[in-house]
Design a protein around this motif. Sequence first.
Motif, PDB file in Angstrom:
ATOM      1  N   ILE A 130      -6.588   4.694  -0.754  1.00  0.00           N
ATOM      2  CA  ILE A 130      -7.463   3.432  -0.012  1.00  0.00           C
ATOM      3  C   ILE A 130      -6.139   2.583   0.434  1.00  0.00           C
ATOM      4  O   ILE A 130      -5.110   2.061  -0.249  1.00  0.00           O
ATOM      5  N   LYS A 148     -10.626   4.432   3.021  1.00  0.00           N
ATOM      6  CA  LYS A 148      -9.265   5.288   2.729  1.00  0.00           C
ATOM      7  C   LYS A 148      -9.219   6.104   3.699  1.00  0.00           C
ATOM      8  O   LYS A 148     -10.144   6.760   4.483  1.00  0.00           O
ATOM      9  N   GLY A 170       0.711  -1.094  -0.092  1.00  0.00           N
ATOM     10  CA  GLY A 170      -0.033  -0.074  -0.175  1.00  0.00           C
ATOM     11  C   GLY A 170       0.936   1.164   0.026  1.00  0.00           C
ATOM     12  O   GLY A 170       2.042   1.423   0.049  1.00  0.00           O
ATOM     13  N   HIS A 185     -11.460  -1.411   1.118  1.00  0.00           N
ATOM     14  CA  HIS A 185     -11.479  -0.065   0.303  1.00  0.00           C
ATOM     15  C   HIS A 185     -12.002   1.041   1.029  1.00  0.00           C
ATOM     16  O   HIS A 185     -12.429   1.984   0.708  1.00  0.00           O
ATOM     17  N   GLY A 242      -6.003  -0.029  -3.054  1.00  0.00           N
ATOM     18  CA  GLY A 242      -6.262  -1.021  -2.239  1.00  0.00           C
ATOM     19  C   GLY A 242      -5.649  -2.410  -2.746  1.00  0.00           C
ATOM     20  O   GLY A 242      -6.176  -3.361  -2.031  1.00  0.00           O
ATOM     21  N   PRO A 279      -4.997  -0.893   1.749  1.00  0.00           N
ATOM     22  CA  PRO A 279      -5.019  -2.502   1.466  1.00  0.00           C
ATOM     23  C   PRO A 279      -5.566  -3.086   2.537  1.00  0.00           C
ATOM     24  O   PRO A 279      -5.487  -2.826   3.557  1.00  0.00           O
TER      25      PRO A 279
END
Length: 346
Positions: A73, A81, A32, A79, A263, A75
Amino acid sequence: RQERQGTVMERSDPRYQAYVEILKEELIPAMGCTEPIALAYAAARAREVLGALPESVQLQVSGSIIKNVKSVIVPNTGHLKGMEAAVAAGIIAGSAEKELEVISEVSEEKKSAIRDYLQTVPISIQHIEQGHVFDIIVTERSGDSYAKVRIADFHTNICLIEKNGRVLYEKPLLNEEARRDSRADRSLLNMKDIWDFAETADLQDVADLLERQIRYNNAIAEEGLLGDYGANIGRVLLSTYGNDVSIRAKAKAAAGSDARMNGCALPVAIVCGSGNQGITCALPVMEYAEYLRCDHERLVRAVMLSDLIAVHIKSYIGALSAFCGAICAACGAGAAITWLCGGTRE
């Protein structure tokens, strides 16, 4: 096969060892966008120290952290954020010992728990500027107890751990000169020596790092082209402009970035603390190496050239800035592609 043009840099040369150490420090895996992952890392460590599920969380962050995390987003969260999601993920599902892979393994049950936690536990955010462009302070409270963790200057640099008024761990925050002294000396980077090192280094010293970068970053780019991530820039480029190598080079890098920022639960080998820079250093170079039918050793050396040039440029700017670091990485990739095509250092 093009003959090498560089002067051999011997292992005994201090520059040689510095360049090896720079690659070791730079090419680390992360899952991420690295700023929200740093938040998750701090939150997971604070939860360990607190020894209980926090009933409230205070987050104090520098402006550059806010900028880099706000719309990303996280991970393995379904999803979610932003900063609150990153902190909740670290608290509920984080394994601090994994550092920038802190939330690499999250069960469906824990994803649901992260959502519940966000809805029931207050997470406050305060903008701070204390002389460090990269600055994160996470304070978690449960009953009368609290735990505080601070990360400053770079993504894994925990500089304070405190519990209930007692400092458990602290290391002094260094000024810019001292920070440079604590790591391999980036001031030794220059175009001639980078060229010589990339052409003549014994790949046994660095191949594992570069092979991981090639493998990880290609995998997330392929996933980005296959999946539905963000604006799908990679697929849009290919469908609009065709399959020319220059379009493929851009499309693969864009697809990797779209997947990572939206994500995708695949790791990336970072450069200059950034997955997008690690992707940009590698993917365009890989596409051109395949197009030019280069052997694997030449590909590895080209990616090494790209990485070191990016680090050289970025060392003048710092870990985070308003200037997009992917530009520095693109300069490295452009130089490496020039080298693959037979260009000279000049």
